[in-house]
Design an enzyme around this catalytic site. Sequence first.
Site, PDB file in Angstrom:
ATOM      1  N   SER A   1       0.799  -1.230   0.000  1.00  0.00           N
ATOM      2  CA  SER A   1       0.000   0.000   0.000  1.00  0.00           C
ATOM      3  C   SER A   1       0.829   1.276   0.000  1.00  0.00           C
ATOM      4  O   SER A   1       0.274   2.369  -0.173  1.00  0.00           O
ATOM      5  CB  SER A   1      -0.944   0.007   1.209  1.00  0.00           C
ATOM      6  OG  SER A   1      -1.907  -1.020   1.090  1.00  0.00           O
TER       7      SER A   1
ATOM      8  N   ASP B   1     -17.487   1.415  -2.048  1.00  0.00           N
ATOM      9  CA  ASP B   1     -16.665   0.242  -1.765  1.00  0.00           C
ATOM     10  C   ASP B   1     -17.503  -0.805  -1.042  1.00  0.00           C
ATOM     11  O   ASP B   1     -17.761  -0.670   0.159  1.00  0.00           O
ATOM     12  CB  ASP B   1     -15.465   0.635  -0.905  1.00  0.00           C
ATOM     13  CG  ASP B   1     -14.674  -0.572  -0.433  1.00  0.00           C
ATOM     14  OD1 ASP B   1     -14.778  -1.645  -1.072  1.00  0.00           O
ATOM     15  OD2 ASP B   1     -13.942  -0.440   0.582  1.00  0.00           O
TER      16      ASP B   1
ATOM     17  N   ASP C   1     -11.215  -6.469  -0.689  1.00  0.00           N
ATOM     18  CA  ASP C   1     -10.676  -5.390   0.119  1.00  0.00           C
ATOM     19  C   ASP C   1     -10.236  -5.991   1.456  1.00  0.00           C
ATOM     20  O   ASP C   1     -10.654  -7.096   1.833  1.00  0.00           O
ATOM     21  CB  ASP C   1     -11.735  -4.311   0.345  1.00  0.00           C
ATOM     22  CG  ASP C   1     -11.129  -3.024   0.869  1.00  0.00           C
ATOM     23  OD1 ASP C   1     -10.778  -2.170   0.049  1.00  0.00           O
ATOM     24  OD2 ASP C   1     -10.998  -2.884   2.095  1.00  0.00           O
TER      25      ASP C   1
ATOM     26  N   HIS D   1     -15.467   0.025   2.849  1.00  0.00           N
ATOM     27  CA  HIS D   1     -15.322   1.301   3.544  1.00  0.00           C
ATOM     28  C   HIS D   1     -16.457   2.277   3.232  1.00  0.00           C
ATOM     29  O   HIS D   1     -16.400   3.443   3.629  1.00  0.00           O
ATOM     30  CB  HIS D   1     -13.986   1.961   3.168  1.00  0.00           C
ATOM     31  CG  HIS D   1     -12.788   1.203   3.616  1.00  0.00           C
ATOM     32  ND1 HIS D   1     -12.280   0.137   2.917  1.00  0.00           N
ATOM     33  CD2 HIS D   1     -11.975   1.349   4.709  1.00  0.00           C
ATOM     34  CE1 HIS D   1     -11.198  -0.333   3.523  1.00  0.00           C
ATOM     35  NE2 HIS D   1     -10.999   0.388   4.626  1.00  0.00           N
TER      36      HIS D   1
ATOM     37  N   CYS E   1      -7.716   1.981   1.341  1.00  0.00           N
ATOM     38  CA  CYS E   1      -8.804   1.230   0.713  1.00  0.00           C
ATOM     39  C   CYS E   1      -8.340   0.575  -0.589  1.00  0.00           C
ATOM     40  O   CYS E   1      -8.033   1.260  -1.568  1.00  0.00           O
ATOM     41  CB  CYS E   1      -9.984   2.167   0.443  1.00  0.00           C
ATOM     42  SG  CYS E   1     -11.327   1.404  -0.460  1.00  0.00           S
TER      43      CYS E   1
END
Length: 629
Positions: free
Chosen positions: A327, A351, A364, A370, A383
């Site tokens: 990430s 999401d 996810d 989210h 996310c």
Amino acid sequence: MTEFRSPEQEISRLRFRLVVAGLFMLVCLGLLAARFFYLQVMRFDYYHTRAEDNRIALVPVPPNRGTIVDRNGKVLARNFAAYTLEITPSQVDDLDDTIERLAEIVEISDYDRRRFKKFREDTKYFESVPIRTKLTDAEVARFIARRYMFRGVDVQARLFREYPQGDLFGHVVGYMGRINSRDVEQLEARGETANYRGTEHIGKRGLEESYEAELHGRTGSEQVEVDAGGRKVRLLSRQTAVPGNSLILTVDAGLQAVAGQAFGNRRGALVAIEPSTGGVLALVSAPSFDPNLFVDGISVADWKGLNESPDRPLLNRAIYSAYPPGSTFKPFMALAGLSLGKRTPQQAIADPGFFMFGGHRFMDDKVGGHGMVDLHTSIVQSCNTYYYQLANDLGIDAIAAFMRPFGFGQITGIDLPGEAEGVLPSPEWKRKRFKRPAQQKWFGGETISVGIGQGYNAYTPLQLATALSAVVNDGVMFKPHVVKYVVDPQTGARREVEPQPVRRIPLKPEHLAAVRAAMVDVNLRGTGARAFAGAAYTVGGKTGTAQVYSLRGTKYKEGNVAERLRDHSWFIAFAPADKPKIAMAVLVENGGFGSRSAAPIARQVIDYYLLGKRPPGQASEDEEAEDGE
């Protein structure tokens, strides 16, 4: 009846014999005179030189190697003198017998014998080979008293390299090793053979290798008169050796110590850079190695311990090992979305906790998703679904083209040897990487994985730190460097290693501001909040967790996975957020969540750099100086 010769005949015969003998003697004398003329007149220069060579020897004088210090003058590499017992094999009739007799005078271990054999095989170019190093004064005295018994053996005063900081700077400074046949070939190719006469060691890794030309200096010489045994009688003339230049680094030894100790027994790497210059403030690869082990020829046991260790301490993870960034790649993806017009800061996506593509569900990390996610939230909450969609909208060619100016998948050009390129995935890269046509095809699902820093993505910690430096320096990227000054030891003159801007990436200020603001919020209320709770400064960052192997549809549970198959832990950070003085990338191999393993290390490093605050239990530099380096 006896025949008598007349006296006249006898006299005639005698005269003839005398004439023949005289002519023969004249011819012989003529030949001798001609030979004498040839040797003494026509070949005078040649034989005079040979005679002088037997009487006069030209002895090389190795230069004093330059020292290496950190930005504050803390010594990282220096020299010390010691006596060495050396044998010149070409002058010894029975080598084994000589060694046995020497062993009766000074201690010669089995290790010394094995090292002598190895050095003799590897360094045939040099005249003498050490059988014992670092002799005591008593051992020197015992040998000198019996030196007449050992032709081809002598005591030499040699300079040895010392690394006071031990393994803390093993990967930065490197080490010195004895010159081997491969080194000789390289010196001959560069035309530097003459400058290494009498020199036995050369830089092997780190700065010792990359700055060898600066550190070595110029070899001098002594013209000495020698006796029939080849020993010095008196000095006739001297050409002084020119000492090597010294190096002052950009690295802060105190910061390096805090970073190194923060890793503890964990494997990983940290690179901290000054964004405005590209100067490396700290470069850690854990575990490391003690370069002092190599100075006198590393033992078999020590080499086996380093080379066969599963933790691979000889591997410079900071610049050579490439990992999926996880990430930590998302801020760069966010910039790509803004710069290429695929997203705005306000634009939000729904999401549900997954992204469907080609009949495959990309999950996810949060069950149920989210909710509505804009760019700011996508970075703060990390996310995945947001970046799945963004990667699909951008396409792999656009992603690769945007990321390339940040240095991903390219060497940065840092002044250390052994840097890896890493992998910036693209269809072109895949065609070159694989041989079979079926493997060369790029699939859309691979683009989705690239969007969250997985898939074929593989970058070094140095590349991530350099790329982040460009983001926080308004798009201006500097070439990372470890050396700040090259110093002439004779004049004290400093030659600065000028910061080299590599490129200016055309990024809009509002886009940079949006991404940096989200990264600041990561450490206020996002995934990095726990690590930076109560910080006396504002800091931007991004956590990252990178998979080591494919889950193949199964759910990842850390406790059920072997330690070396667990996720890698990443954290990138910059501080202070309004005017960054430091940007860094931290990786902990198999450390799990970035917020748990990598982020606390970054906190300790930034606390020290900005506040001078040391973690509990760490001594200050003044205390270390009192204890001795």
